[in-house]
Design an enzyme around this catalytic site. Sequence first.
Site, PDB file in Angstrom:
ATOM      1  N   ALA A 222      16.224 -26.406  -7.511  1.00 52.89           N
ATOM      2  CA  ALA A 222      17.472 -26.965  -8.064  1.00 52.89           C
ATOM      3  C   ALA A 222      17.239 -27.262  -9.541  1.00 52.89           C
ATOM      4  O   ALA A 222      16.124 -27.107 -10.056  1.00 52.89           O
ATOM      5  CB  ALA A 222      17.842 -28.237  -7.307  1.00 52.89           C
TER       6      ALA A 222
ATOM      7  N   THR B 242      23.972 -24.133   0.323  1.00 48.68           N
ATOM      8  CA  THR B 242      22.951 -23.117   0.026  1.00 48.68           C
ATOM      9  C   THR B 242      21.869 -23.150   1.100  1.00 48.68           C
ATOM     10  O   THR B 242      21.397 -22.112   1.558  1.00 48.68           O
ATOM     11  CB  THR B 242      22.327 -23.362  -1.365  1.00 48.68           C
ATOM     12  OG1 THR B 242      23.372 -23.353  -2.332  1.00 48.68           O
ATOM     13  CG2 THR B 242      21.303 -22.311  -1.724  1.00 48.68           C
TER      14      THR B 242
ATOM     15  N   GLU C 153      14.874 -28.969   1.279  1.00 44.45           N
ATOM     16  CA  GLU C 153      15.116 -30.258   0.626  1.00 44.45           C
ATOM     17  C   GLU C 153      16.531 -30.213   0.101  1.00 44.45           C
ATOM     18  O   GLU C 153      16.801 -29.608  -0.937  1.00 44.45           O
ATOM     19  CB  GLU C 153      14.122 -30.453  -0.528  1.00 44.45           C
ATOM     20  CG  GLU C 153      12.695 -30.673  -0.093  1.00 44.45           C
ATOM     21  CD  GLU C 153      12.499 -31.984   0.649  1.00 44.45           C
ATOM     22  OE1 GLU C 153      13.406 -32.841   0.640  1.00 44.45           O
ATOM     23  OE2 GLU C 153      11.435 -32.149   1.250  1.00 44.45           O
TER      24      GLU C 153
ATOM     25  N   CYS D  26      18.820 -36.241  -5.768  1.00 43.64           N
ATOM     26  CA  CYS D  26      19.268 -35.976  -4.398  1.00 43.64           C
ATOM     27  C   CYS D  26      19.210 -37.212  -3.506  1.00 43.64           C
ATOM     28  O   CYS D  26      20.035 -37.397  -2.635  1.00 43.64           O
ATOM     29  CB  CYS D  26      18.419 -34.883  -3.799  1.00 43.64           C
ATOM     30  SG  CYS D  26      16.665 -35.222  -3.987  1.00 43.64           S
TER      31      CYS D  26
END
Length: 485
Positions: A152, A233, A251, A285
């Site tokens: 990410a 995703t 994750e 996150c």
Amino acid sequence: MTYNTQPIASHFIDGKYVEDKAGEPIPVIYPATGEVIATVYSATPAIIDQALAAAKRAGKEWAAMTGTQRGRVLRRAADIMRMRNHDLSVLETYDTGKPYQETSVADATSGADALEYFGGLAGAITGEHIQLGDDFVYTRREPLGVCVGIGAWNYPTQIASWKGAPALACGNTMVFKPSETTPLCALKVAEILHEAGAPAGVYNVIQGYGAVGASLITDTRVAKVSLTGSVPTGRKVYAAAAEGIRHVTMELGGKSPLVIFDDANLENAVSGAILGNFYSSGQVCSNGTRVFVQKGIKEAFLARLSERLKGVKMGDPQDPDVNFGPMVSERQRDIVEGFIAKGKAEGARLITGGNRVDGQGYFLEPTVFADVTDDMTIAREEIFGPVLSVLDFDTEEEVIARANETKFGLAAGVFTSDLTRAHRVVAGFDAGTCYINTYNLAPVEAPFGGSKQSGVGRENSKAAIEHYTQIKGVYVAMGDVEAPF
Ligand code: NAD
């Protein structure tokens, strides 16, 4: 600009920088100004093949080394990373827009921690011996093979290292694809590992949009994929990996609860809420974005939080005094603004912030909503921006049930001075990464990851070794073989 942000080439494969301008150009934008600071090119099928072939070939030599030898390379890489912390932090700030005040203590340093920690563990990755009378079984803990890492955009150096370090420690090789939004930092991780003595092909970086990630996963040479990204995703990557029964670590996103009881230390609770909502401009996150505050402390909490937010200093993220950067991209700012508008429209009370900042770059004010209810969009969906929602609650039982009422399960935190309640509440959370009287710390020694739709597997800690190795059981007979006929 005095710092050269243009990398030598787009990809790092088989121990060297490789360019192929036939791929789609990916402009790298400095989020604080909107300026294009570099261009890289998406990997073509030839580049993807080159990277996988290099990783496959390098695996034999790398896995044949002793764990101590591999660990030495990783620990040397950690030292180089620490030595270059300043330059790497400046680059991380250009890549992401996060303030240097943060990147200088949280990115290359965290990457170096992972390299050092797994470097230290590498020699201690062993199987076991199981005695069965005279016979016995021994197990070999073997590498999986070629691992794909997909990152990410919020922690490009950290993600490249958190995936690379355990993978390599266990004797695997890696092809890492950074986010197209932040393609620069992973190249430095590859460069440093190579300089530290990792044989060519052990750690490769190729650029690209989602399609490049997708074509990596289904290649027959790939044994595992580790993704850091959003739930949608994750769903696609997990499904694609399943087709070849490949190992996965996921994750993914979160909508984590942070529960503050009346008896909490107010100052610490406010600090926890700030760390869990505004660090990296909220683009974390594990953020505790649903802040459940018990009714008795609510007004004091809101007052103190508003007061503390006056300490926010926006501006050029490279200025070490600046402590709040822009959103990573124009798109991300638009998404977060959309959520803020929904919060207002659905009746949440805006306490502070809520606006974009005029001028260049993708800055958004830190935003606090109060009187948020469980059904509001801002309480249900991951925002990934600086938006904190305060929800009221009365009882412990009620708050645990409401905290768990989500498809996500990445993190959860509680602030209370009641020791037994703290442990009881944490035991009740459906989440992989929990905090008592603090929030969002992620030391490499501790497992990190989510439950429910927030993920599969764990990064960091000894737990990561499980996810980058497989066990082979070997039965050894010491006597004659008995057969029925
Ligand atoms: P994203 O899901 O859009 O992209 C993540 C990566 O996946 C990118 O590199 C992208 O190119 C790639 N990708 C996209 N489609 C793909 C496909 N079909 N196949 C293979 N790869 C594909 O996520 P993002 O916007 O870059 O990052 C934000 C998200 O990441 C948030 O949901 C956040 O919560 C999550 N995140 C999770 C953690 C964690 O450790 N749990 C850490 C950071 C970010």
